[in-house]
Write an enzyme that holds these catalytic residues in place. Structure first.
Site, mmCIF file in Angstrom:
data_model
loop_
_atom_site.group_PDB
_atom_site.id
_atom_site.type_symbol
_atom_site.label_atom_id
_atom_site.label_comp_id
_atom_site.label_asym_id
_atom_site.label_seq_id
_atom_site.Cartn_x
_atom_site.Cartn_y
_atom_site.Cartn_z
ATOM 1 N N ASP A 143 5.928 4.230 5.047
ATOM 2 C CA ASP A 143 6.790 3.223 5.665
ATOM 3 C C ASP A 143 6.812 1.913 4.888
ATOM 4 O O ASP A 143 7.500 0.970 5.282
ATOM 5 C CB ASP A 143 6.388 2.980 7.124
ATOM 6 C CG ASP A 143 4.933 2.575 7.292
ATOM 7 O OD1 ASP A 143 4.084 3.088 6.555
ATOM 8 O OD2 ASP A 143 4.643 1.744 8.181
ATOM 9 N N HIS A 144 6.088 1.869 3.775
ATOM 10 C CA HIS A 144 6.098 0.670 2.935
ATOM 11 C C HIS A 144 6.624 0.935 1.522
ATOM 12 O O HIS A 144 6.781 -0.017 0.749
ATOM 13 C CB HIS A 144 4.698 0.070 2.858
ATOM 14 C CG HIS A 144 4.226 -0.477 4.163
ATOM 15 N ND1 HIS A 144 4.209 -1.822 4.461
ATOM 16 C CD2 HIS A 144 3.776 0.146 5.281
ATOM 17 C CE1 HIS A 144 3.753 -2.006 5.686
ATOM 18 N NE2 HIS A 144 3.489 -0.827 6.206
ATOM 19 N N ASP A 199 -0.341 -3.935 5.985
ATOM 20 C CA ASP A 199 -0.967 -3.614 7.261
ATOM 21 C C ASP A 199 -2.445 -3.984 7.219
ATOM 22 O O ASP A 199 -3.084 -3.821 6.194
ATOM 23 C CB ASP A 199 -0.835 -2.127 7.538
ATOM 24 C CG ASP A 199 0.579 -1.653 7.762
ATOM 25 O OD1 ASP A 199 1.494 -2.504 7.794
ATOM 26 O OD2 ASP A 199 0.796 -0.443 7.879
ATOM 27 N N HIS A 220 0.845 -1.198 0.000
ATOM 28 C CA HIS A 220 0.000 0.000 0.000
ATOM 29 C C HIS A 220 0.875 1.240 0.000
ATOM 30 O O HIS A 220 2.097 1.169 0.206
ATOM 31 C CB HIS A 220 -0.971 -0.002 1.175
ATOM 32 C CG HIS A 220 -0.336 0.043 2.535
ATOM 33 N ND1 HIS A 220 0.445 -0.980 3.039
ATOM 34 C CD2 HIS A 220 -0.380 0.990 3.516
ATOM 35 C CE1 HIS A 220 0.842 -0.662 4.264
ATOM 36 N NE2 HIS A 220 0.367 0.529 4.567
ATOM 37 N N HIS A 265 1.470 3.836 1.926
ATOM 38 C CA HIS A 265 1.925 4.546 3.113
ATOM 39 C C HIS A 265 3.447 4.573 3.077
ATOM 40 O O HIS A 265 4.088 3.593 2.669
ATOM 41 C CB HIS A 265 1.420 3.882 4.393
ATOM 42 C CG HIS A 265 0.043 4.318 4.798
ATOM 43 N ND1 HIS A 265 -0.726 3.632 5.708
ATOM 44 C CD2 HIS A 265 -0.693 5.399 4.418
ATOM 45 C CE1 HIS A 265 -1.888 4.254 5.864
ATOM 46 N NE2 HIS A 265 -1.886 5.328 5.103
#
Length: 303
Positions: A66-67, A212, A62, A64
Site C-alpha cells: 500500500d506504499h 507506518d 517501506h 508494503h
C-alpha cells in the site's frame, strides 16, 4: 513563500471509495517530491489534473504494497508521456532488486533513467540534498524496515536594506556575501556589521512524514518544531491493542507525538477501512492536540 502538500491517498492497505492507499506530493521552491506511491496514485493525479513535470524524486517509506505498488504504473505512464528527465527513487535497502526486474519487463525502452538510491532505515541520516532542500530519514517502528522523512528547507538569505547598502556604497560584488550573513569592510577599513545592512531571513519550512509506525517517542527529537507533521492514525483508542500488535498508531497516540514534539500542525492519515466516519479519529486527536486536521484524498494543504 509557502509549501503545498497534496494528499493523493490517506487510506491504509484496503482501499475504500474515499481513501486510496498512501501517496502524497510536497511542493516547495518550484519543485515536487512524491512520498510513497500506493496503488491508484496515478489515477488520483489524473483525477485532480495535477501537472507533475517538476517531480524528480520519489521517497518510499517501506516495502508494503500500500506504499509502493503504484510505482510500476506511474513509471510506465511517464514512458508513454515521453518523459526524458531521470527519476530518482529513494527507498529501503532491497527496493532496487525488487523493482528493477518489473521495470525491465513492463517498462521496456523508457526514454529516461530510473535510479534507485537505497538507505538504511535504522539510521537518521541525510538521504537527499539539493540547493534548497535537505531530506533526512526517520527510523520508524513497524513490522518491516520502515522510515519516515523530514524535509527541511535550507536557510534563506537575509533581506538587504537598500538604503543602508546605498549609504555605505556597498559594491554589487559584495551583495550576495552580505545576504549570506557577511559583514562589510568599507573603503576606510571600518567594518559594518551585517545587522546594520540586512534584516532577518524568512523562516525556513519543514515537513515530517511518519507512516507506518507504532507509537514511538524516539522520533520526537527529530521532528521537534516542524511546521507540519503527517502522522499515521490507523485506529481509534478502542483498537489500541490491535494497533500495538500490528505496529500502527491510534489517533490519540499521533496527537501525543505532535504535542510532545511541539509541532505547529498535525495531519492524521493512513486510516483503517473500518472507519466510515473518521470524525471519531479526529475528535480523539483534537482532544490532545487541538491543531489537528484529517488528511483527505485529493486535498491540498498550504503551510
Amino acid at each position: 513563500m509557502s509549501a503545498k502538500l497534496t494528499i493523493l491517498g490517506a487510506g491504509s492497505a484496503l482501499p475504500t471509495r474515499t481513501n486510496f492507499p498512501s501517496s502524497q506530493i510536497l511542493e516547495l521552491r518550484d519543485k515536487q517530491y512524491m512520498i510513497d506511491c500506493g496503488e491508484g496514485t496515478q489515477i488520483r493525479i489524473r483525477q485532480m489534473g495535477l501537472k507533475i513535470s517538476r517531480l524528480g524524486h520519489i521517497f518510499i517509506s517501506h516495502l508494503h504494497g500500500d506504499h509502493c505498488l503504484g510505482l510500476i504504473g506511474l513509471i510506465s505512464s511517464f514512458g508513454m508521456l515521453n518523459r526524458t528527465a531521470d527519476l530518482y527513487i529513494h527507498g529501503p535497502i532491497g527496493i532496487s532488486s525488487l523493482f528493477e526486474s518489473h521495470i525491465n519487463f513492463f517498462c521496456d525502452n523508457l526514454p529516461f533513467k530510473v535510479i534507485f538510491e537505497e538507505f538504511n532505515t535504522n539510521k537518521h541520516q541525510l538521504i537527499f540534498e539539493d540547493k534548497t532542500m535537505e531530506v533526512y530519514s526517520i527510523p520508524l517502528k513497524h513490522r518491516v524496515p520502515c522510515s519516515g522523512f523530514i524535509f527541511k528547507e535550507k536557510p534563506k538569505e537575509r533581506h538587504i536594506l537598500r538604503e543602508m547598502i546605498d549609504f555605505y556604497e556597498v559594491p554589487l560584488s559584495q551583495i550576495n556575501l552580505i545576504k549570506r550573513g557577511a559583514d562589510f569592510t568599507a573603503q576606510d577599513g571600518v567594518i559594518i556589521p551585517n545587522s546594520r545592512l540586512t534584516t532577518d531571513a524568512d523562516k525556513s519550512i519543514s515537513y515530517a512524514y511518519c507512516s507506518d509506525t507504532a507509537y514511538s517517542e524516539k522520533i520526537i527529537k527529530w521532528i521537534e518544531d516542524v511546521d507540519l507533521l503527517y502522522h499515521e492514525a490507523t485506529f481509534a483508542e478502542s483498537e489500541k491493542i490491535r494497533a500495538k500488535s500490528t505496529m500502527h498508531s491510534t489517533a490519540a497516540q499521533a496527537a501525543t507525538i505532535a504535542l510532545k514534539a511541539k509541532v505547529s500542525k498535525l495531519i492524521i492519515g493512513h486510516f483503517s477501512a473500518r472507519y466510515n466516519n473518521q470524525r471519531v479519529l479526529l475528535n480523539e486527536a483534537k482532544a490532545i492536540f487541538e491543531n489537528t486536521i484529517l488528511g483527505e484524498d485529493m486535498q491540498t494543504y498550504e503551510f
